[in-house]
Enzyme design. Structure first.
Site, PDB file in Angstrom:
ATOM      1  N   ASP A 170     -34.687  44.005 -60.853  1.00  0.00           N
ATOM      2  CA  ASP A 170     -35.675  45.364 -60.495  1.00  0.00           C
ATOM      3  C   ASP A 170     -35.241  46.577 -60.924  1.00  0.00           C
ATOM      4  O   ASP A 170     -35.568  47.484 -61.413  1.00  0.00           O
ATOM      5  CB  ASP A 170     -35.963  45.330 -59.073  1.00  0.00           C
ATOM      6  CG  ASP A 170     -36.954  44.020 -58.500  1.00  0.00           C
ATOM      7  OD1 ASP A 170     -37.467  43.197 -59.548  1.00  0.00           O
ATOM      8  OD2 ASP A 170     -36.939  43.513 -57.670  1.00  0.00           O
TER       9      ASP A 170
ATOM     10  N   ASP B 196     -34.939  38.750 -53.383  1.00  0.00           N
ATOM     11  CA  ASP B 196     -34.686  40.255 -53.479  1.00  0.00           C
ATOM     12  C   ASP B 196     -33.803  40.400 -52.432  1.00  0.00           C
ATOM     13  O   ASP B 196     -33.536  39.427 -51.302  1.00  0.00           O
ATOM     14  CB  ASP B 196     -35.882  40.949 -52.930  1.00  0.00           C
ATOM     15  CG  ASP B 196     -37.007  41.062 -53.947  1.00  0.00           C
ATOM     16  OD1 ASP B 196     -36.393  40.914 -55.211  1.00  0.00           O
ATOM     17  OD2 ASP B 196     -38.097  41.309 -53.811  1.00  0.00           O
TER      18      ASP B 196
END
Length: 143
Positions: A121, A107
């Site tokens: 995402d 991330d």
């Protein structure tokens, strides 16, 4: 179905390419809009919003992916749904492939105190929003 396949491949490629760039070039936090948005490398062992599902996580993720593939096939005639499912499937596959090497998802987007997330995402989120739009607002026009 060609649109679904194209969008799945596109969202996968963009998501996986962004992960590669983040892992190789993001060596320190980069503030984009102080103090709200920054790029910050992080590893995520969980799923959406960093939730961890324990030993059932691979089973739940696999079942969800199969369910979305089945739903995409059933709604293959709805253009907006093809965008939605293409984004969801491409993002999900990118995160699954990322997880294969070490069990973690990379991330890199931080927005205020929201959990750090990545491009796949974002594709998944946009896809879900499009599905909600299709099922709630646009479907009402049919009646």
């Amino acid at each position: 179905m060609p649109l679904l396949i194209f969008l799945t491949a596109l969202s996968f490629s963009l998501g996986f390419g962004a992960r590669y760039a983040a892992e190789h070039y993001l060596t320190k936090t980069i503030v984009l809009l102080d103090p709200y948005v920054s790029l910050q490398l992080a590893s995520n062992p969980g799923v959406a919003f960093s939730m961890q599902l324990g030993p059932l996580q691979p089973l739940v993720v696999g079942a969800a992916l199969l369910l979305f593939m089945w739903m995409a096939y059933r709604m293959k005639h709805v253009t907006l749904a093809q965008f939605a499912f293409g984004f969801i499937l491409g993002g999900a596959i990118a995160n699954i492939v990322d997880r294969l090497k070490d069990g973690l998802v990379t991330d890199y987007f931080r927005v205020m105190s929201f959990p750090i997330f990545n491009v796949p995402d974002a594709f998944i989120t946009v896809g879900v929003i499009l599905l909600i739009l299709e099922e709630t607002i646009l479907k009402k026009r049919e009646y």
